[in-house]
Design a protein around this motif. Structure first.
Motif, PDB file in Angstrom:
ATOM      1  N   TYR A 255      36.477 -35.581 -87.310  1.00 38.18           N
ATOM      2  CA  TYR A 255      35.599 -34.515 -86.810  1.00 38.18           C
ATOM      3  C   TYR A 255      36.348 -33.467 -85.984  1.00 38.18           C
ATOM      4  O   TYR A 255      35.771 -32.808 -85.111  1.00 38.18           O
ATOM      5  CB  TYR A 255      34.426 -35.102 -86.010  1.00 38.18           C
ATOM      6  CG  TYR A 255      33.557 -36.014 -86.849  1.00 38.18           C
ATOM      7  CD1 TYR A 255      32.678 -35.486 -87.792  1.00 38.18           C
ATOM      8  CD2 TYR A 255      33.629 -37.402 -86.715  1.00 38.18           C
ATOM      9  CE1 TYR A 255      31.891 -36.309 -88.579  1.00 38.18           C
ATOM     10  CE2 TYR A 255      32.852 -38.236 -87.507  1.00 38.18           C
ATOM     11  CZ  TYR A 255      31.990 -37.689 -88.426  1.00 38.18           C
ATOM     12  OH  TYR A 255      31.224 -38.514 -89.216  1.00 38.18           O
ATOM     13  N   ALA A 256      37.650 -33.327 -86.243  1.00 35.86           N
ATOM     14  CA  ALA A 256      38.415 -32.273 -85.569  1.00 35.86           C
ATOM     15  C   ALA A 256      38.190 -30.946 -86.285  1.00 35.86           C
ATOM     16  O   ALA A 256      37.843 -30.902 -87.466  1.00 35.86           O
ATOM     17  CB  ALA A 256      39.892 -32.630 -85.560  1.00 35.86           C
ATOM     18  N   GLY A 257      38.441 -29.849 -85.553  1.00 36.41           N
ATOM     19  CA  GLY A 257      38.351 -28.523 -86.143  1.00 36.41           C
ATOM     20  C   GLY A 257      36.923 -28.153 -86.459  1.00 36.41           C
ATOM     21  O   GLY A 257      35.987 -28.676 -85.876  1.00 36.41           O
ATOM     22  N   GLY A 258      36.735 -27.251 -87.408  1.00 32.13           N
ATOM     23  CA  GLY A 258      35.400 -26.881 -87.841  1.00 32.13           C
ATOM     24  C   GLY A 258      34.627 -26.046 -86.840  1.00 32.13           C
ATOM     25  O   GLY A 258      35.191 -25.214 -86.122  1.00 32.13           O
ATOM     26  N   PHE A 259      33.324 -26.285 -86.781  1.00 29.84           N
ATOM     27  CA  PHE A 259      32.410 -25.499 -85.950  1.00 29.84           C
ATOM     28  C   PHE A 259      31.919 -26.431 -84.842  1.00 29.84           C
ATOM     29  O   PHE A 259      31.188 -27.391 -85.087  1.00 29.84           O
ATOM     30  CB  PHE A 259      31.254 -25.006 -86.826  1.00 29.84           C
ATOM     31  CG  PHE A 259      30.288 -24.071 -86.138  1.00 29.84           C
ATOM     32  CD1 PHE A 259      30.730 -22.871 -85.581  1.00 29.84           C
ATOM     33  CD2 PHE A 259      28.942 -24.386 -86.055  1.00 29.84           C
ATOM     34  CE1 PHE A 259      29.843 -22.004 -84.964  1.00 29.84           C
ATOM     35  CE2 PHE A 259      28.046 -23.516 -85.436  1.00 29.84           C
ATOM     36  CZ  PHE A 259      28.499 -22.322 -84.893  1.00 29.84           C
ATOM     37  N   ALA A 302      31.690 -33.240 -77.328  1.00 28.66           N
ATOM     38  CA  ALA A 302      31.682 -31.830 -76.933  1.00 28.66           C
ATOM     39  C   ALA A 302      32.710 -31.003 -77.702  1.00 28.66           C
ATOM     40  O   ALA A 302      32.455 -29.858 -78.077  1.00 28.66           O
ATOM     41  CB  ALA A 302      31.913 -31.704 -75.429  1.00 28.66           C
ATOM     42  N   ASP A 303      33.876 -31.573 -77.970  1.00 32.47           N
ATOM     43  CA  ASP A 303      34.938 -30.796 -78.604  1.00 32.47           C
ATOM     44  C   ASP A 303      35.061 -31.067 -80.100  1.00 32.47           C
ATOM     45  O   ASP A 303      36.010 -30.611 -80.747  1.00 32.47           O
ATOM     46  CB  ASP A 303      36.287 -31.132 -77.938  1.00 32.47           C
ATOM     47  CG  ASP A 303      36.277 -30.741 -76.483  1.00 32.47           C
ATOM     48  OD1 ASP A 303      35.568 -29.765 -76.141  1.00 32.47           O
ATOM     49  OD2 ASP A 303      36.954 -31.412 -75.691  1.00 32.47           O
ATOM     50  N   LYS A 304      34.128 -31.824 -80.652  1.00 30.83           N
ATOM     51  CA  LYS A 304      34.206 -32.166 -82.073  1.00 30.83           C
ATOM     52  C   LYS A 304      33.379 -31.198 -82.913  1.00 30.83           C
ATOM     53  O   LYS A 304      32.524 -30.478 -82.401  1.00 30.83           O
ATOM     54  CB  LYS A 304      33.661 -33.587 -82.273  1.00 30.83           C
ATOM     55  CG  LYS A 304      34.433 -34.668 -81.526  1.00 30.83           C
ATOM     56  CD  LYS A 304      35.783 -34.924 -82.169  1.00 30.83           C
ATOM     57  CE  LYS A 304      36.531 -36.021 -81.425  1.00 30.83           C
ATOM     58  NZ  LYS A 304      37.830 -36.289 -82.038  1.00 30.83           N
ATOM     59  N   ASP A 305      33.612 -31.266 -84.206  1.00 32.98           N
ATOM     60  CA  ASP A 305      32.782 -30.513 -85.140  1.00 32.98           C
ATOM     61  C   ASP A 305      31.331 -30.975 -85.016  1.00 32.98           C
ATOM     62  O   ASP A 305      31.052 -32.143 -84.717  1.00 32.98           O
ATOM     63  CB  ASP A 305      33.281 -30.760 -86.562  1.00 32.98           C
ATOM     64  CG  ASP A 305      32.497 -29.962 -87.579  1.00 32.98           C
ATOM     65  OD1 ASP A 305      32.625 -28.720 -87.587  1.00 32.98           O
ATOM     66  OD2 ASP A 305      31.729 -30.562 -88.369  1.00 32.98           O
ATOM     67  N   PHE A 306      30.396 -30.061 -85.279  1.00 34.77           N
ATOM     68  CA  PHE A 306      28.972 -30.403 -85.130  1.00 34.77           C
ATOM     69  C   PHE A 306      28.519 -31.495 -86.092  1.00 34.77           C
ATOM     70  O   PHE A 306      27.507 -32.140 -85.860  1.00 34.77           O
ATOM     71  CB  PHE A 306      28.105 -29.141 -85.261  1.00 34.77           C
ATOM     72  CG  PHE A 306      27.885 -28.655 -86.666  1.00 34.77           C
ATOM     73  CD1 PHE A 306      28.944 -28.194 -87.437  1.00 34.77           C
ATOM     74  CD2 PHE A 306      26.625 -28.651 -87.224  1.00 34.77           C
ATOM     75  CE1 PHE A 306      28.739 -27.729 -88.727  1.00 34.77           C
ATOM     76  CE2 PHE A 306      26.408 -28.201 -88.514  1.00 34.77           C
ATOM     77  CZ  PHE A 306      27.485 -27.739 -89.267  1.00 34.77           C
ATOM     78  N   SER A 307      29.291 -31.730 -87.167  1.00 32.26           N
ATOM     79  CA  SER A 307      28.904 -32.801 -88.099  1.00 32.26           C
ATOM     80  C   SER A 307      29.119 -34.183 -87.485  1.00 32.26           C
ATOM     81  O   SER A 307      28.700 -35.191 -88.048  1.00 32.26           O
ATOM     82  CB  SER A 307      29.667 -32.680 -89.421  1.00 32.26           C
ATOM     83  OG  SER A 307      31.047 -32.911 -89.222  1.00 32.26           O
TER      84      SER A 307
END
Lengths: 319, 319, 319, 319
Positions: A255-259, A302-307
């Motif tokens: 779940y790194a990066g993304g939105f 908090a710092d992960k992708d919304f998925s």
């Protein structure tokens, strides 16, 4: 606000200057930086830039841009100005502040605000611009940092139809798709509507796949069924939140990066405000908002992708 | 339940009879009637039928089927039996009742239950069947009355992998697509997962388009944006709930026809039960369930297509 | 906003005039009218009044008040001024408009704003007042028209502790209970917090009693149990939404009178905004908000007491 | 179920034996153990006990009880039998299993089931009992382990009115309050209704106090306002979830002890099932259920008191 704007704009012959000379750009952040670079490389004429961060300005100047000391100096020198700012108060003070754009803007100047803000705030600024005989269009983007660098963003544009072409001639240097949405504020409206639907879909997909898994269904088999049936959606077929179902998306990379969860919470906050202002019921949008809100204040998410909402609901381990 | 079933099935050499002779069909309702007709016309051998409604049986008999007086008589005469019943209690009594299928079923009989029921109930019946050395597969359908008549349904099949081909050879006469989902119960799981996602999407799409409209966005323009972006989903691009956006769907016909609010509430009730049983959180699925539940008891919506949730949220007038 | 206000108020020796002479009152509506009447009858000195509605002013003048032609005229003549207005924009323009209070206010004037508005808006106005060396306190009320007439309102007061006594000496003529809540904005905060909890309780009580009834429980028996146990709450033991359980409340009178659905939706809208601004998750508050929002646009419920949510959920007939 | 039970009970002259001799007790767990001890000490005659756990039985035998080897042996020797079991399947097999109570029960035996189970399950067991000419009453408790030891539990009793007195004469030895709720199942209904309302209130109170705090309100001041106003409820005035507001409750002790998150999730699961079975909309109950469901699978909250939902929403640190 809308009504004030409409009342004021009625009967006014509002045109932006043809054969405009210089371009301005304010807000050289993660998104604005590469967008300005595309403008610099592809559009004719000078590009004046401004940012509170001196390093960002230096970088642009090294690439050929001219530095301004304040928004007011941008408006003195340019009649086509793009803004890309973090939120409504920034937009408000950049336009209306003491050294703001409107303190020096010439009649006929065209403003293209690419920030994501409240549609009502966009209409307020549009009204302030109108009083100075200038044209304001809201043009928020979809697509992330990669699309900003590649010049393949989508722009959702709200503003006077007669000026759409003028806006498009500039935005085309930074984006692959430019959509006319309607009056001022509708660009923002389109963006928050799409993102609200996305935020809902992602929670829905996450709970659906988790339920399926606990009922004994392999997530890839479930994906093959849902993606060919009436449950099909982007959050399932393109950005699946279950690790291992699709390669190359954040769920398959811890779940790194993304939105980020925090950005989704911000956009749903805008949707929530717009819904309350217009007295529109948004039961699922509200609930999704609260879920991302809780995640935003949990250091695991908090710092992960919304998925990563899938991890919240399923006890999937985060990396 | 699942564990019981697994324990029991371990070590048992479970096979359905090869070169089976006769087919049986129980449940000749809106869906089952045309499905039975397709079996009668396309499959080899006799078709025995049973229904509590004498008229439905007469109709099938006129078309060439043989009438049975009870499920037990079907099982006496057939070793391939399809059931299409309204809910779990019906399935339970059709199999386990005094004159039920299992009172006379021969070892090796293959049961294909096309009803939509709780996955746990499917596993319970499968266990009862196993004790009689017969094979049970759950095979709920997607597609409505039209697809049942045309023989183009999709079947989601749960049951022993070794027997999938045997099941497929029968289901193919009634459907265009037959998907192996896994163990017994996973056919039902796949169906309720897809429908839960659909139920969520439809509420989400409805509130999104209503919010957009109140913010000044034309629904067709919003559709063109969302359907090409991350908010894209079947409920928006194929079955849009806003009148006039897509021709030929219920929203453009006063929300008549389609998939009724009450049926959606029933399917979400199954999802809710399955989630509670497996302790899976389904925040949006639960809320969507409650919304369709309220609509089901409101005379304005009870008989309408489930996409009429747009009318509930937007004050769009119903015809 | 808070921070700006705090920064500004630091080090400022802010006092309101002792031995103040005249009182002013702006906003003579359903609530403000009887409140002004109590001030007129109980407080010493003249009472100057202003309202956009001439009839309301005439009525007060006949009772002995002096009419002002604009807020500015009130501030010219009074150093104690009470405002009771429908929403934030009204408060903003009454204080900050061209003929607004602050255009003429003398240093040391004390403002008591009894309107129900966003806490952030209260802080903004407080800051504007501070710049004119005047004191602003938010003092929203609980209690309806009856309590306004009887002078038995509760006031929740936010503002400088040193000035609380000065405020109290005026508010006591209109209310039975005056509570110091903390800094500016906390009076509003207390009110929206209480009303959010009330809005949640009422939906919860309604679904609880409806579920009980469908499970065969007599509502009066359920009330006797819940009201003596951990489910006890005001919405159950004092204002029960089930017709016939308590005499004299709206539910026993066809849901007429009381606190309208639309007003509850407004207050929950303020709670929603405050929650989004402060990034506070309010899952049940949000959902209750959406439910009253839907009811507000349904002609069956819009004009009824908010406890009619029981009728929405239970199909109880409305009169 | 209800209808079957009613049909069967009609015209049957159902009485439990007067001048009954021996008492039985099944289920000597955390709650059942001390309850049995009170019966042993206060009621006349022998007490036969059974539990799968031999240690619990030994302990009771040492105190004077007689041990049975199976439920069937209890029913052979007793005509007043109390059961306190963890869930529906346990109750079902204790009554209906091979060595179950009903295999040996004499006509006129009175069963008092104090377990917390689905009302529909209570009705099913009641029907099985009726067929053996015995009387079943559901009598779930409120109050925890302390009240079980002190003999001050509250019993909510569902069953034939004519036999209420007979039940009461036994339950009085274990409880301080015995409430007649109506037909079989309504004792369970009352319990799950109260607990659903409690579960909703606690989430609501938690989000209200967190919002208040972020708006600058001291939680004790907010409590003094809410507890005297329309937001008043047990979860705020007696069991406040904010650390430091009330002494001696779990929130002021790191959320240890009290009523566990997992138990609340279980009770809301029963409410959810009952609501789905009776097609009752419970929007807030459903959402609260999902929230406790998520907490139950989070190691930070699973073993804490259910009021720790405040910590989830507020980022209050857990001990």
């Amino acid at each position: 606000m809308t009504n004030d704007y409409r009342m004021l704009s009625k009967g006014v012959r509002l045109v932006c200057v043809r054969n405009a000379s210089s371009l301005g750009f304010i807000g050289l952040g993660n998104m604005g930086g590469p967008m300005a670079m595309n403008l610099l490389n592809k559009a004719k004429g000078d590009l004046w830039v401004y940012d509170v961060n001196a390093d960002s300005v230096d970088k642009a100047v090294k690439a050929g841009a001219k530095a301004a000391s304040a928004p007011a100096e941008i408006a003195e020198n340019c009649d086509r100005i793009v803004t890309m700012l973090p939120n409504s108060p920034h937009v408000m003070s950049t336009f209306g502040g003491e050294q703001g754009l409107l303190s020096t803007a010439k009649a006929g100047t065209l403003f293209l605000d690419c920030s994501t803000i409240d549609p009502a705030a966009a209409q307020t600024v549009a009204k302030m611009c109108l009083e100075k005989e200038t044209v304001f269009m809201d043009a928020p983007v979809s697509g992330g940092v990669g699309a900003a660098a590649a010049g393949t963003l989508t722009f959702m544009v709200g503003g006077p139809a007669a000026e759409f072409e003028a806006g498009q001639s500039i935005l085309q240097h930074m984006g692959a798709k430019i959509v006319a949405c309607g009056d001022v504020g509708t660009g923002q409206a389109a963006k928050i509507c799409n993102n609200m639907m996305l935020g809902i879909s992602m929670v829905g997909v996450s709970e659906t796949y988790n339920l399926g898994k606990r009922l004994g269904l392999d997530p890839k088999i479930l994906a093959s069924i849902v993606n060919a049936a009436s449950g099909r959606c982007w959050a399932s077929d393109t950005y699946n939140p279950v690790p291992g179902v699709i390669e190359g998306v954040p769920s398959s990379n811890g779940y790194a990066g993304g939105f980020g969860t925090t950005l989704m919470a911000k956009d749903l906050g805008l949707a929530q405000d717009a819904a309350t202002n217009t007295q529109s019921p948004i039961p699922l949008g509200s609930l999704a908002h609260q879920i991302y809100r809780v995640m935003s204040s949990d250091p695991r998410f908090a710092d992960k992708d919304f998925s990563s909402v899938y991890a919240l609901l399923s006890e999937e381990k985060l990396l």
